[in-house]
Motif scaffolding. Structure first.
Motif, PDB file in Angstrom:
ATOM      1  N   THR A  88       0.823  -1.219   0.000  1.00 25.47           N
ATOM      2  CA  THR A  88       0.000   0.000   0.000  1.00 25.47           C
ATOM      3  C   THR A  88       0.853   1.263   0.000  1.00 25.47           C
ATOM      4  O   THR A  88       1.869   1.339   0.695  1.00 25.47           O
ATOM      5  CB  THR A  88      -0.930  -0.013   1.229  1.00 25.47           C
ATOM      6  OG1 THR A  88      -1.687  -1.218   1.221  1.00 25.47           O
ATOM      7  CG2 THR A  88      -1.887   1.163   1.203  1.00 25.47           C
ATOM      8  N   TYR A  89       0.405   2.226  -0.780  1.00 24.04           N
ATOM      9  CA  TYR A  89       1.032   3.551  -0.868  1.00 24.04           C
ATOM     10  C   TYR A  89       0.006   4.561  -0.376  1.00 24.04           C
ATOM     11  O   TYR A  89      -1.124   4.604  -0.870  1.00 24.04           O
ATOM     12  CB  TYR A  89       1.407   3.821  -2.333  1.00 24.04           C
ATOM     13  CG  TYR A  89       1.929   5.201  -2.611  1.00 24.04           C
ATOM     14  CD1 TYR A  89       3.295   5.468  -2.535  1.00 24.04           C
ATOM     15  CD2 TYR A  89       1.085   6.244  -2.972  1.00 24.04           C
ATOM     16  CE1 TYR A  89       3.797   6.729  -2.804  1.00 24.04           C
ATOM     17  CE2 TYR A  89       1.569   7.518  -3.233  1.00 24.04           C
ATOM     18  CZ  TYR A  89       2.929   7.745  -3.148  1.00 24.04           C
ATOM     19  OH  TYR A  89       3.410   9.004  -3.407  1.00 24.04           O
ATOM     20  N   THR A  91      -0.540   8.713   0.705  1.00 27.33           N
ATOM     21  CA  THR A  91       0.039  10.053   0.731  1.00 27.33           C
ATOM     22  C   THR A  91      -1.002  11.045   1.240  1.00 27.33           C
ATOM     23  O   THR A  91      -2.187  10.934   0.941  1.00 27.33           O
ATOM     24  CB  THR A  91       0.599  10.446  -0.658  1.00 27.33           C
ATOM     25  OG1 THR A  91       1.264  11.697  -0.533  1.00 27.33           O
ATOM     26  CG2 THR A  91      -0.489  10.547  -1.706  1.00 27.33           C
ATOM     27  N   THR A  96       4.325  10.554   3.016  1.00 24.26           N
ATOM     28  CA  THR A  96       4.069   9.360   2.206  1.00 24.26           C
ATOM     29  C   THR A  96       4.546   8.106   2.928  1.00 24.26           C
ATOM     30  O   THR A  96       5.621   8.102   3.522  1.00 24.26           O
ATOM     31  CB  THR A  96       4.817   9.489   0.861  1.00 24.26           C
ATOM     32  OG1 THR A  96       4.345  10.669   0.206  1.00 24.26           O
ATOM     33  CG2 THR A  96       4.577   8.297  -0.020  1.00 24.26           C
ATOM     34  N   PHE A  98       4.886   3.871   2.165  1.00 26.83           N
ATOM     35  CA  PHE A  98       4.806   2.797   1.174  1.00 26.83           C
ATOM     36  C   PHE A  98       5.294   1.534   1.865  1.00 26.83           C
ATOM     37  O   PHE A  98       6.469   1.442   2.252  1.00 26.83           O
ATOM     38  CB  PHE A  98       5.686   3.150  -0.031  1.00 26.83           C
ATOM     39  CG  PHE A  98       5.636   2.147  -1.143  1.00 26.83           C
ATOM     40  CD1 PHE A  98       4.424   1.750  -1.691  1.00 26.83           C
ATOM     41  CD2 PHE A  98       6.796   1.617  -1.671  1.00 26.83           C
ATOM     42  CE1 PHE A  98       4.380   0.838  -2.729  1.00 26.83           C
ATOM     43  CE2 PHE A  98       6.766   0.698  -2.708  1.00 26.83           C
ATOM     44  CZ  PHE A  98       5.552   0.320  -3.236  1.00 26.83           C
ATOM     45  N   HIS A  99       4.399   0.581   2.090  1.00 22.06           N
ATOM     46  CA  HIS A  99       4.769  -0.541   2.948  1.00 22.06           C
ATOM     47  C   HIS A  99       3.869  -1.741   2.659  1.00 22.06           C
ATOM     48  O   HIS A  99       2.697  -1.570   2.329  1.00 22.06           O
ATOM     49  CB  HIS A  99       4.594  -0.131   4.423  1.00 22.06           C
ATOM     50  CG  HIS A  99       5.419  -0.935   5.366  1.00 22.06           C
ATOM     51  ND1 HIS A  99       5.024  -2.173   5.827  1.00 22.06           N
ATOM     52  CD2 HIS A  99       6.620  -0.681   5.941  1.00 22.06           C
ATOM     53  CE1 HIS A  99       5.953  -2.633   6.653  1.00 22.06           C
ATOM     54  NE2 HIS A  99       6.930  -1.760   6.739  1.00 22.06           N
ATOM     55  N   THR A 147      -0.683   0.647   6.846  1.00 19.89           N
ATOM     56  CA  THR A 147      -0.999  -0.276   5.752  1.00 19.89           C
ATOM     57  C   THR A 147      -1.676  -1.551   6.238  1.00 19.89           C
ATOM     58  O   THR A 147      -2.135  -2.352   5.434  1.00 19.89           O
ATOM     59  CB  THR A 147       0.278  -0.652   4.982  1.00 19.89           C
ATOM     60  OG1 THR A 147       1.189  -1.293   5.884  1.00 19.89           O
ATOM     61  CG2 THR A 147       0.945   0.576   4.408  1.00 19.89           C
TER      62      THR A 147
ATOM     63  N   THR B  16       9.183   5.576   3.871  1.00 20.00           N
ATOM     64  CA  THR B  16       8.324   6.685   4.283  1.00 20.00           C
ATOM     65  C   THR B  16       9.028   7.990   3.936  1.00 20.00           C
ATOM     66  O   THR B  16      10.256   8.038   3.844  1.00 20.00           O
ATOM     67  CB  THR B  16       8.041   6.663   5.799  1.00 20.00           C
ATOM     68  OG1 THR B  16       9.279   6.742   6.499  1.00 20.00           O
ATOM     69  CG2 THR B  16       7.296   5.416   6.227  1.00 20.00           C
TER      70      THR B  16
END
Lengths: 304, 140
Positions: A88-89, A91, A96, A98-99, A147, B16
């Motif tokens: 999952t991303y 923002t 942000t 992303f993980h 996430t 991140t």
């Protein structure tokens, strides 16, 4: 399945019309997976790979992109074993993230009733890749930036037809609560309507989907407008700054979503699945960060 | 093996990035340790098993309110360290003052205005995520 006719198209048009202008913020699914795990086999192939890309509009102007990769294998005539991982991303105002999110593994059993109708039973687990305490430079983040819910869940479901309708019933029960989120509203550096979710504790959900499959024999396109009801079985809770657990009033109850799934069969091996959803009825409080005003996804399925 | 490889690849993709707004607000919101202030009580930080820590703590009265200051400080890094005012040397009846700002150096934490300080005799540094106490200090 029913034949394509004017009545079907009219129903489809009504549902699409109700989806498009709705911008109410509400809970989407209990997480990226529970609602989208198909209770029926994706195809008749022995092996299937599915990649899905979703866009979700979250609370407080967060934009969420979710990628999932699934593999399903037909073990026997009646049994199928599925695997799914999510990435999952997210923002928004905090930045942000992303993980990886969760890993799902499920077994699906196909049965036939004495009248010859197919019934699919599903059982599986969801395992989180993190404890829902992702941070940005030591700043604790609200749940919408996480996430995963950080819970180890049991998923049980069934899919069966009633007349021309397609029914899906399922439940997602957090069995081991490993959520270690540490967001405290009073200590947040940025403004925003994010509730405190420090050491968040989540209750179970029940899902009920009623679909009206529309498919013309031999056609490449098929449609499944459906209503998706999710009932959250109790109020969630968190630990306040004094180390005491507090229930979150209004976090139990019903969420009702309108969903349209459109399938396109490219050939015997490949197909596409589009899905659009938006909420119609919401819970008063949705602290789990799963508030979505819109969900759209495209999936590519390859079978061999 | 393939699953492990996939998990490793996924873990490597994790990242991140802070927004400009967050970066600016964090810089502004970190309390600055006041030098000219009345010290209400103080203590020394001690480690728990397997942890290394040095530091002194003091609660000071400022014109704007009370502040917990940590000075001459160094601690073994941990994943989710919090600073608590606590009634005991263990967490449970505590007041969470927030994330530990840094593993070393001079730092300060604002204490909520309505806090009854006489009820809190300890300062704890606690890893909340894994429920592991790193350090404690008695305020006197």
């Amino acid at each position: 399945m029913v034949n394509f006719n004017k009545k079907s198209l009219f129903l489809l048009w009504i549902i699409m019309g109700s989806i498009a202008p709705n911008v109410v913020e509400a809970q989407g699914c209990s997480d990226a997976g529970f609602c989208t795990i198909p209770l029926r086999p994706p195809a008749a192939s022995r092996n299937n790979i599915q990649t899905e890309l979703s866009y979700l509009r979250g609370e407080e102007n967060t934009d969420i992109g979710n990628f999932s990769l699934s593999y399903a294998r037909q073990i026997s005539k009646h049994l199928q074993w599925d695997h799914k991982i999510t990435l999952t991303y997210i923002t928004g105002i905090y930045g942000t993230v992303f993980h990886p999110g969760d890993y799902y593994t499920t077994l699906r059993l196909a049965l036939k009733t004495h009248t010859g109708r197919a019934v699919h039973l599903l059982g599986g687990v969801k395992l989180p890749f993190n404890r829902s305490n992702l941070k940005i430079n030591n700043v604790s983040l609200p749940m919408v930036y996480q996430t995963s819910l950080g819970t180890y869940d049991l998923i049980i479901g069934a899919a069966f037809p009633i007349g021309i309708l397609d029914m899906n019933l399922a439940t997602q029960i957090p069995v081991i609560q490993k959520n270690r989120n540490s967001f405290v509203k009073e200590q947040a550096p940025l403004p925003g309507d994010f509730p405190t979710t420090n050491l968040f504790y989540r209750k179970a959900d029940i899902l009920w989907r009623v679909g009206y499959p529309i498919k013309k024999n031999g056609a490449k396109w098929n449609f499944n407008p459906n209503l998706l009801a999710i009932y959250h079985l109790g109020n969630d809770s968190f630990e306040n700054v004094y180390g005491k657990r507090e229930k979150i009033g209004g976090s139990s109850g019903l969420t009702l979503n309108a969903n349209l799934q459109i399938g396109y069969r490219i050939n015997q091996q490949q197909s596409l699945l589009f899905s659009f959803a938006t909420p119609l009825i919401v819970r008063d409080s949705r602290p789990d960060g799963l508030t979505r005003s819109f969900v759209g996804s495209i999936a590519y399925i390859f079978g061999w | 093996m393939k699953v492990l490889l996939l998990i490793c690849v996924l873990a490597l993709t994790a990242c991140t990035k802070e927004s400009e707004e967050l970066r600016m607000r964090v810089q502004q919101s970190i309390p600055v340790p006041a030098t000219m202030s009345q010290v209400l009580n103080r203590g020394i930080l001690y480690p728990t098993a397997g942890i290394q820590v040095t530091g002194v703590v003091r609660v000071v009265q400022l014109s704007s309110g009370k502040q917990l200051q940590i000075d001459s400080f160094s601690i073994t890094p941990g994943p989710d360290l919090k600073v608590y005012l606590s009634q005991n040397a263990l967490p449970g009846n505590h007041l969470n003052l927030g994330n530990l700002i840094s593993n070393n150096g001079h730092q300060a934490y604002n204490i909520p205005a309505n806090t009854n300080l006489s009820a809190y005799n300890y300062v704890l540094i606690h890893c909340q995520q894994f429920n592991h106490l790193f350090s404690y200090g008695k305020l006197q």
